[in-house]
Motif scaffolding. Sequence first.
Motif, PDB file in Angstrom:
ATOM      1  N   PRO A   1      13.419 -11.389  -4.031  1.00  0.00           N
ATOM      2  CA  PRO A   1      12.330 -10.895  -4.887  1.00  0.00           C
ATOM      3  C   PRO A   1      11.508  -9.821  -4.177  1.00  0.00           C
ATOM      4  CG  PRO A   1      12.384 -13.301  -4.827  1.00  0.00           C
ATOM      5  CD  PRO A   1      13.324 -12.837  -3.762  1.00  0.00           C
ATOM      6  N   VAL A   2      11.128  -8.801  -4.931  1.00  0.00           N
ATOM      7  CA  VAL A   2      10.341  -7.688  -4.403  1.00  0.00           C
ATOM      8  C   VAL A   2       9.042  -7.604  -5.182  1.00  0.00           C
ATOM      9  CG1 VAL A   2      10.251  -5.201  -3.987  1.00  0.00           C
ATOM     10  CG2 VAL A   2      12.444  -6.431  -3.778  1.00  0.00           C
ATOM     11  N   GLU A   3       7.934  -7.507  -4.460  1.00  0.00           N
ATOM     12  CA  GLU A   3       6.626  -7.408  -5.122  1.00  0.00           C
ATOM     13  C   GLU A   3       5.773  -6.343  -4.429  1.00  0.00           C
ATOM     14  OE1 GLU A   3       2.909 -10.343  -6.420  1.00  0.00           O
ATOM     15  OE2 GLU A   3       4.854 -11.193  -5.810  1.00  0.00           O
ATOM     16  N   ARG A   4       5.028  -5.595  -5.238  1.00  0.00           N
ATOM     17  CA  ARG A   4       4.132  -4.576  -4.702  1.00  0.00           C
ATOM     18  C   ARG A   4       2.715  -5.140  -4.551  1.00  0.00           C
ATOM     19  NH1 ARG A   4       5.821   0.656  -4.483  1.00  0.00           N
ATOM     20  NH2 ARG A   4       7.755   1.184  -5.583  1.00  0.00           N
ATOM     21  N   PHE A   5       2.045  -4.715  -3.483  1.00  0.00           N
ATOM     22  CA  PHE A   5       0.661  -5.102  -3.244  1.00  0.00           C
ATOM     23  C   PHE A   5      -0.152  -3.870  -2.866  1.00  0.00           C
ATOM     24  CE2 PHE A   5       3.151  -8.851  -2.329  1.00  0.00           C
ATOM     25  CZ  PHE A   5       2.396  -9.908  -2.837  1.00  0.00           C
ATOM     26  N   THR A   6      -1.400  -3.842  -3.307  1.00  0.00           N
ATOM     27  CA  THR A   6      -2.346  -2.821  -2.870  1.00  0.00           C
ATOM     28  C   THR A   6      -3.598  -3.520  -2.373  1.00  0.00           C
ATOM     29  OG1 THR A   6      -1.518  -1.230  -4.496  1.00  0.00           O
ATOM     30  CG2 THR A   6      -3.682  -0.785  -3.513  1.00  0.00           C
ATOM     31  N   PHE A   7      -3.896  -3.341  -1.107  1.00  0.00           N
ATOM     32  CA  PHE A   7      -5.046  -3.984  -0.485  1.00  0.00           C
ATOM     33  C   PHE A   7      -6.051  -2.946  -0.025  1.00  0.00           C
ATOM     34  CE2 PHE A   7      -1.456  -6.926   0.623  1.00  0.00           C
ATOM     35  CZ  PHE A   7      -1.860  -7.992  -0.180  1.00  0.00           C
ATOM     36  N   ASP A   8      -7.304  -3.363   0.055  1.00  0.00           N
ATOM     37  CA  ASP A   8      -8.344  -2.522   0.622  1.00  0.00           C
ATOM     38  C   ASP A   8      -8.047  -2.276   2.092  1.00  0.00           C
ATOM     39  OD1 ASP A   8     -11.250  -1.432   0.121  1.00  0.00           O
ATOM     40  OD2 ASP A   8     -11.296  -2.436   2.066  1.00  0.00           O
TER      41      ASP A   8
ATOM     42  N   ASN B   1       0.796  -1.234   0.000  1.00  0.00           N
ATOM     43  CA  ASN B   1       0.000   0.000   0.000  1.00  0.00           C
ATOM     44  C   ASN B   1       0.828   1.283   0.000  1.00  0.00           C
ATOM     45  OD1 ASN B   1      -2.142  -1.784   0.156  1.00  0.00           O
ATOM     46  ND2 ASN B   1      -3.265  -0.596   1.667  1.00  0.00           N
ATOM     47  N   SER B   2       2.060   1.202  -0.447  1.00  0.00           N
ATOM     48  CA  SER B   2       2.881   2.414  -0.548  1.00  0.00           C
ATOM     49  C   SER B   2       3.123   2.731  -2.016  1.00  0.00           C
ATOM     50  CB  SER B   2       4.219   2.250   0.171  1.00  0.00           C
ATOM     51  OG  SER B   2       5.010   3.411  -0.005  1.00  0.00           O
ATOM     52  N   SER B   3       2.524   3.814  -2.477  1.00  0.00           N
ATOM     53  CA  SER B   3       2.703   4.220  -3.869  1.00  0.00           C
ATOM     54  C   SER B   3       3.975   5.031  -4.064  1.00  0.00           C
ATOM     55  CB  SER B   3       1.499   5.045  -4.329  1.00  0.00           C
ATOM     56  OG  SER B   3       1.354   6.193  -3.515  1.00  0.00           O
ATOM     57  N   SER B   4       4.569   5.488  -2.950  1.00  0.00           N
ATOM     58  CA  SER B   4       5.719   6.390  -3.066  1.00  0.00           C
ATOM     59  C   SER B   4       7.059   5.689  -2.877  1.00  0.00           C
ATOM     60  CB  SER B   4       5.596   7.527  -2.050  1.00  0.00           C
ATOM     61  OG  SER B   4       5.543   7.034  -0.729  1.00  0.00           O
ATOM     62  N   PHE B   5       7.091   4.586  -2.103  1.00  0.00           N
ATOM     63  CA  PHE B   5       8.377   3.939  -1.860  1.00  0.00           C
ATOM     64  C   PHE B   5       8.976   3.446  -3.172  1.00  0.00           C
ATOM     65  CE2 PHE B   5      11.081   0.289  -1.256  1.00  0.00           C
ATOM     66  CZ  PHE B   5      11.951   0.726  -0.278  1.00  0.00           C
ATOM     67  N   GLY B   6      10.192   3.890  -3.450  1.00  0.00           N
ATOM     68  CA  GLY B   6      10.899   3.441  -4.650  1.00  0.00           C
ATOM     69  C   GLY B   6      10.490   4.138  -5.929  1.00  0.00           C
ATOM     70  N   LYS B   7       9.474   5.001  -5.871  1.00  0.00           N
ATOM     71  CA  LYS B   7       8.998   5.653  -7.098  1.00  0.00           C
ATOM     72  C   LYS B   7      10.017   6.643  -7.636  1.00  0.00           C
ATOM     73  CE  LYS B   7       5.265   8.597  -8.901  1.00  0.00           C
ATOM     74  NZ  LYS B   7       5.074   7.829 -10.130  1.00  0.00           N
ATOM     75  N   TRP B   8      10.595   7.433  -6.753  1.00  0.00           N
ATOM     76  CA  TRP B   8      11.536   8.463  -7.175  1.00  0.00           C
ATOM     77  C   TRP B   8      12.986   8.054  -6.965  1.00  0.00           C
ATOM     78  CZ3 TRP B   8       9.343  12.040  -9.990  1.00  0.00           C
ATOM     79  CH2 TRP B   8       7.990  12.337  -9.782  1.00  0.00           C
ATOM     80  N   PHE B   9      13.215   7.072  -6.104  1.00  0.00           N
ATOM     81  CA  PHE B   9      14.585   6.659  -5.788  1.00  0.00           C
ATOM     82  C   PHE B   9      14.730   5.164  -6.067  1.00  0.00           C
ATOM     83  CE2 PHE B   9      13.514  10.347  -3.223  1.00  0.00           C
ATOM     84  CZ  PHE B   9      14.539  11.210  -3.567  1.00  0.00           C
ATOM     85  N   SER B  10      15.048   4.867  -7.324  1.00  0.00           N
ATOM     86  CA  SER B  10      15.125   3.471  -7.770  1.00  0.00           C
ATOM     87  C   SER B  10      16.226   2.701  -7.056  1.00  0.00           C
ATOM     88  CB  SER B  10      15.348   3.414  -9.283  1.00  0.00           C
ATOM     89  OG  SER B  10      16.535   4.112  -9.648  1.00  0.00           O
TER      90      SER B  10
ATOM     91  N   GLU C   1      13.332  10.499   0.304  1.00  0.00           N
ATOM     92  CA  GLU C   1      14.637   9.824   0.214  1.00  0.00           C
ATOM     93  C   GLU C   1      15.052   9.312   1.589  1.00  0.00           C
ATOM     94  OE1 GLU C   1      19.033  10.333  -1.773  1.00  0.00           O
ATOM     95  OE2 GLU C   1      17.954  12.150  -1.196  1.00  0.00           O
ATOM     96  N   GLY C   2      14.854  10.152   2.613  1.00  0.00           N
ATOM     97  CA  GLY C   2      15.204   9.728   3.967  1.00  0.00           C
ATOM     98  C   GLY C   2      14.349   8.580   4.464  1.00  0.00           C
ATOM     99  N   MET C   3      13.057   8.607   4.160  1.00  0.00           N
ATOM    100  CA  MET C   3      12.163   7.530   4.566  1.00  0.00           C
ATOM    101  C   MET C   3      12.545   6.211   3.902  1.00  0.00           C
ATOM    102  SD  MET C   3       8.573   9.652   4.412  1.00  0.00           S
ATOM    103  CE  MET C   3       7.528   8.190   4.538  1.00  0.00           C
ATOM    104  N   GLY C   4      12.783   6.282   2.587  1.00  0.00           N
ATOM    105  CA  GLY C   4      13.151   5.070   1.856  1.00  0.00           C
ATOM    106  C   GLY C   4      14.475   4.505   2.320  1.00  0.00           C
ATOM    107  N   GLU C   5      15.432   5.382   2.582  1.00  0.00           N
ATOM    108  CA  GLU C   5      16.745   4.954   3.066  1.00  0.00           C
ATOM    109  C   GLU C   5      16.616   4.193   4.375  1.00  0.00           C
ATOM    110  OE1 GLU C   5      20.833   4.411   3.035  1.00  0.00           O
ATOM    111  OE2 GLU C   5      19.565   5.231   1.438  1.00  0.00           O
ATOM    112  N   LYS C   6      15.763   4.706   5.276  1.00  0.00           N
ATOM    113  CA  LYS C   6      15.570   4.045   6.565  1.00  0.00           C
ATOM    114  C   LYS C   6      14.976   2.653   6.377  1.00  0.00           C
ATOM    115  CE  LYS C   6      14.964   3.386  11.022  1.00  0.00           C
ATOM    116  NZ  LYS C   6      14.062   2.232  11.091  1.00  0.00           N
ATOM    117  N   CYS C   7      13.964   2.509   5.532  1.00  0.00           N
ATOM    118  CA  CYS C   7      13.331   1.205   5.333  1.00  0.00           C
ATOM    119  C   CYS C   7      14.309   0.188   4.743  1.00  0.00           C
ATOM    120  CB  CYS C   7      12.113   1.350   4.422  1.00  0.00           C
ATOM    121  SG  CYS C   7      10.728   2.236   5.166  1.00  0.00           S
ATOM    122  N   VAL C   8      15.075   0.609   3.749  1.00  0.00           N
ATOM    123  CA  VAL C   8      16.030  -0.307   3.123  1.00  0.00           C
ATOM    124  C   VAL C   8      17.112  -0.711   4.121  1.00  0.00           C
ATOM    125  CG1 VAL C   8      17.774  -0.541   1.326  1.00  0.00           C
ATOM    126  CG2 VAL C   8      15.602   0.576   0.811  1.00  0.00           C
ATOM    127  N   THR C   9      17.581   0.237   4.898  1.00  0.00           N
ATOM    128  CA  THR C   9      18.594  -0.068   5.915  1.00  0.00           C
ATOM    129  C   THR C   9      18.049  -1.045   6.950  1.00  0.00           C
ATOM    130  OG1 THR C   9      19.624   2.104   5.615  1.00  0.00           O
ATOM    131  CG2 THR C   9      20.149   0.932   7.637  1.00  0.00           C
TER     132      THR C   9
END
Length: 326
Positions: A30-37, A10-19, A301-309
């Motif tokens: 493997p990485v997969e995106r999911f969108t749930f209700d 349910n994150s449309s922004s993670f990885g969108k701008w910072f590949s 960028e900071g949010m994504g960096e934290k999650c990947v770390t």
Amino acid sequence: MSNYKIAIVNSSSFGKWFSKHIERLEAIGPVERFTFDNDIDGVTLAKELEGFNIIISSVTPFFTKEFFEHKDELLLISRHGIGYNNIDLDAAKEKKTIVTIVPPLVERDAVAENAIANLMSILRRTVDSSKAAADNRWTERATFMGHNLTGKTVGVIGCGNIGSRVAEILKHGFNTRLLVTDPNVDNEWAEKHGAEIVELDELLTQADVISLNASLNDTSYQILDKEAFSKVKRGVYITNTARGALIEEEALLEAIDKGIVCAVATDVMVKEPAPNTHPYYSNARILVTPHTSAYTFECLEGMGEKCVTDVERIIKGETPDSVVSK
């Protein structure tokens, strides 16, 4: 464990701008995106995410006790944000699933600045006047009267990480009288910034502007309800970048109809995404933005960096920073 499968939920922004963030995850597994209700039940959610042992999650859906009871292999939920009210931390801890959040300072400036930006939009009727210009209605410009923010009395409900920054901007940027309500307010901070620590009722009756920045819990749920709106200063402006459920929606609409509330800017809704049939959208006194307060390049960028770390540390057997499932 040497095999990892990563779900971005349910994150449309993670990885969108910072590949680079996606690339680092793909080097792990493997990485997969999911969108749930939003309302997906725990059992179904667990089944849909079967085999995935690492989750990067948004503010929805809800990872309930029922979810964790059917999700044995989960090592980590890394929240792509600072809130975690959609995760049952006790159930996570029981299943030895680590839950992490983004450090508060990463989002602090971006969210606070958006609270002010949205507030200024309704105070000065920026969106309405822009539409008029686009419609070649320049001669109507005198109808788009607004109010100054400078010198007004402002009330900040919830004065933690983000609320304190909102308060600082309002105080020092606009020379306002600053009222704050928070059971855990920092007295030293309040003295430094000239903030008056008051009870909620006093804030409601005196504030020309209210900024909602509280976390959502049992004491803050619908903190602005029908009773609260009966006490507010007539003509008050409200900005909300925290959680939609801090406001009782029907009570707000009634207060606007009665002229008690002049206008509201909200970046958050009770249910997200909010369908365009929601009465907020058809109300000229309400500005809705789609939960974009953290959407700056610096912040994301900071949010994504934290999650990947977080993920990289987990697979090394290390404990990430900002663990909330203790």
